[in-house]
Motif scaffolding. Structure first.
Motif, PDB file in Angstrom:
ATOM      1  N   PRO A 199       0.798  -1.226   0.000  1.00 57.14           N
ATOM      2  CA  PRO A 199       0.000   0.000   0.000  1.00 57.14           C
ATOM      3  C   PRO A 199       0.831   1.277   0.000  1.00 57.14           C
ATOM      4  CG  PRO A 199      -0.076  -1.088   2.136  1.00 57.14           C
ATOM      5  CD  PRO A 199       0.588  -2.039   1.196  1.00 57.14           C
ATOM      6  N   ALA A 200       2.023   1.246   0.579  1.00 55.82           N
ATOM      7  CA  ALA A 200       2.866   2.451   0.567  1.00 55.82           C
ATOM      8  C   ALA A 200       3.225   2.826  -0.862  1.00 55.82           C
ATOM      9  CB  ALA A 200       4.123   2.223   1.406  1.00 55.82           C
ATOM     10  N   ALA A 201       3.693   1.866  -1.637  1.00 55.24           N
ATOM     11  CA  ALA A 201       4.043   2.128  -3.039  1.00 55.24           C
ATOM     12  C   ALA A 201       2.810   2.492  -3.851  1.00 55.24           C
ATOM     13  CB  ALA A 201       4.729   0.904  -3.639  1.00 55.24           C
ATOM     14  N   ALA A 202       1.677   1.848  -3.564  1.00 52.10           N
ATOM     15  CA  ALA A 202       0.453   2.135  -4.315  1.00 52.10           C
ATOM     16  C   ALA A 202      -0.004   3.567  -4.071  1.00 52.10           C
ATOM     17  CB  ALA A 202      -0.642   1.141  -3.924  1.00 52.10           C
ATOM     18  N   ARG A 203       0.005   3.993  -2.828  1.00 53.86           N
ATOM     19  CA  ARG A 203      -0.421   5.367  -2.536  1.00 53.86           C
ATOM     20  C   ARG A 203       0.558   6.388  -3.119  1.00 53.86           C
ATOM     21  NH1 ARG A 203      -1.598   2.826   2.649  1.00 53.86           N
ATOM     22  NH2 ARG A 203      -3.868   2.545   2.826  1.00 53.86           N
ATOM     23  N   ASN A 204       1.847   6.074  -3.074  1.00 58.25           N
ATOM     24  CA  ASN A 204       2.820   6.975  -3.694  1.00 58.25           C
ATOM     25  C   ASN A 204       2.542   7.141  -5.180  1.00 58.25           C
ATOM     26  OD1 ASN A 204       4.138   7.306  -1.271  1.00 58.25           O
ATOM     27  ND2 ASN A 204       5.844   5.952  -1.763  1.00 58.25           N
TER      28      ASN A 204
END
Length: 382
Positions: free
Chosen positions: A79-84
């Motif tokens: 989710p961190a990479a997705a939100r970025n």
């Protein structure tokens, strides 16, 4: 097809005031309800971006059906990479992060935008789950009501109070500041964890101001199991959060890690030890019962709240679940310290109390001006 009033289907001559970024992985059923909630907010000037993080179901098709900008990762990146990724392609000055299993209240976006418009120094805000969780069952109701109660505590002014963490389940941030700080850390947090809390630490350490707005609320759709609660509380929150405090030198004293909550963790440890030792000394069961009673007394407001929402039967049934919650907190601390020492790190005391970070951020930025007129931000997309 459910038409969403924003996104690529409605290009406009001006930028929208808000971009909503929703990461999803194999959650099309909840995502459909999440996007319907956004549509029902009545805002026709919101850009919708859904990041499909390696889903194997029809999540991307559901998002496209609502007119969203859809980004797809061929494999899960977290989710961190997705939100970025969603924040990078967003065109609005504000980014509202929303979990795919969350349904915003119809007025949540309006209230969030009003706070940013009235306070140019505000960098980020987040809300909370409401007190009417969707999923049935004791574990799910207890979990979601605990989150709501925790986020409604503290000293509020105009339904907001300063904090030094962030929350992506229902949180908005100024895009420029988010990108300037590198967004969430996708290397440190490859799976759902505390990437949002860690970003909040960085922001407030640099003097930026974040508030918890208790009137910005959403309904959580997640159905919890006890095993998932334990796994999440220990490995996705407790251990990484304790390591973050050790690494950053911040003594946390807010929300669910306040001093009184730490005392409750200690009492739960006493309860467990007394129960085990009662095999040899049965009288220690009285010590265990006293520790549980003290824990309930320290959390009497929470149990009174549970009784208001579901009767005293719910409140009494939640007592052992609350003990499990505190047990997970204690186990998390022990595991994190073991990891920290195994890495050869010294056990130095945190040198910056968490409230001082909030004080620094508040002093570094101008105070909100309640008389400042709201700027026009309407963008109809027509």
């Amino acid at each position: 097809m459910d038409d969403f009033p924003a996104g690529p289907a409605c290009p406009g001559p001006r930028r929208p005031p808000l971009s909503v970024v929703v990461p999803v992985r194999d959650g099309s059923a909840a995502l459909r309800r999440c996007l319907r909630g956004l549509r029902d907010s009545g805002r026709a000037d919101v850009e919708l971006i859904v990041v499909d993080d390696g889903s194997t179901d029809d999540s991307a098709a559901v998002a496209a059906g609502f007119g969203a900008v859809v980004l797809r990762h061929p494999r899960p990146l977290g989710p961190a990479a997705a939100r970025n990724a969603g924040a990078r392609v967003a065109t609005a000055p504000l980014v509202f992060f929303l979990d795919a299993d969350v349904v915003l209240h119809p007025d949540a976006i309006e209230k969030a935008l009003a706070r940013f418009d009235a306070d140019p120094g505000l960098v980020a805000l987040f809300g909370s789950y409401d007190d009417a969780p969707d999923a049935p069952g004791l574990v799910s109701r207890f979990r979601n009501l605990l989150h709501h109660f925790t986020h409604q505590q503290g000293t509020f002014c105009d339904d907001a109070r300063p904090v030094h963490t962030f929350w992506t389940g229902c949180g908005a941030i100024r895009r420029a500041v988010f990108l300037d700080h590198g967004g969430f850390d996708p290397l440190l947090y490859r799976r759902p964890a505390i990437e949002d809390i860690e970003l909040g630490y960085r922001l407030t350490r640099d003097g930026h101001r974040i508030v918890l707005a208790r009137d910005v609320q959403a309904t959580h759709l997640k159905r919890w199991t006890l095993a998932e609660v334990v796994r999440t509380d220990i490995f996705r929150r407790g251990v990484p959060w304790t390591l973050l405090m050790l690494r950053s030198g911040v003594a946390e004293a807010d929300l669910n890690v306040s001093r009184s909550q730490r005392l409750c963790v200690a009492l739960t440890g006493v309860t467990l030890l007394a129960i085990v030792a009662a095999i040899w000394s049965p009288w220690l069961l009285a010590v265990a019962a006293s520790s549980v009673a003290a824990n309930v007394a320290l959390n009497r407001q929470f149990f009174r709240f549970l009784a208001q929402k579901g009767g005293w039967r719910l409140a009494m049934a939640a007592v052992p679940l609350h003990q499990v919650y505190y047990l997970c907190c204690g186990v998390s601390v022990l595991l994190a310290m073991a990891i920290w020492l195994a890495q050869g790190r010294p056990m130095a005391r945190p040198v910056v109390p968490a409230p001082r970070l909030v004080e620094r951020a508040t002093a570094a930025l101008p105070r909100p001006n309640s008389t400042r007129p709201r700027r026009p931000t309407r963008w109809t997309g027509k």
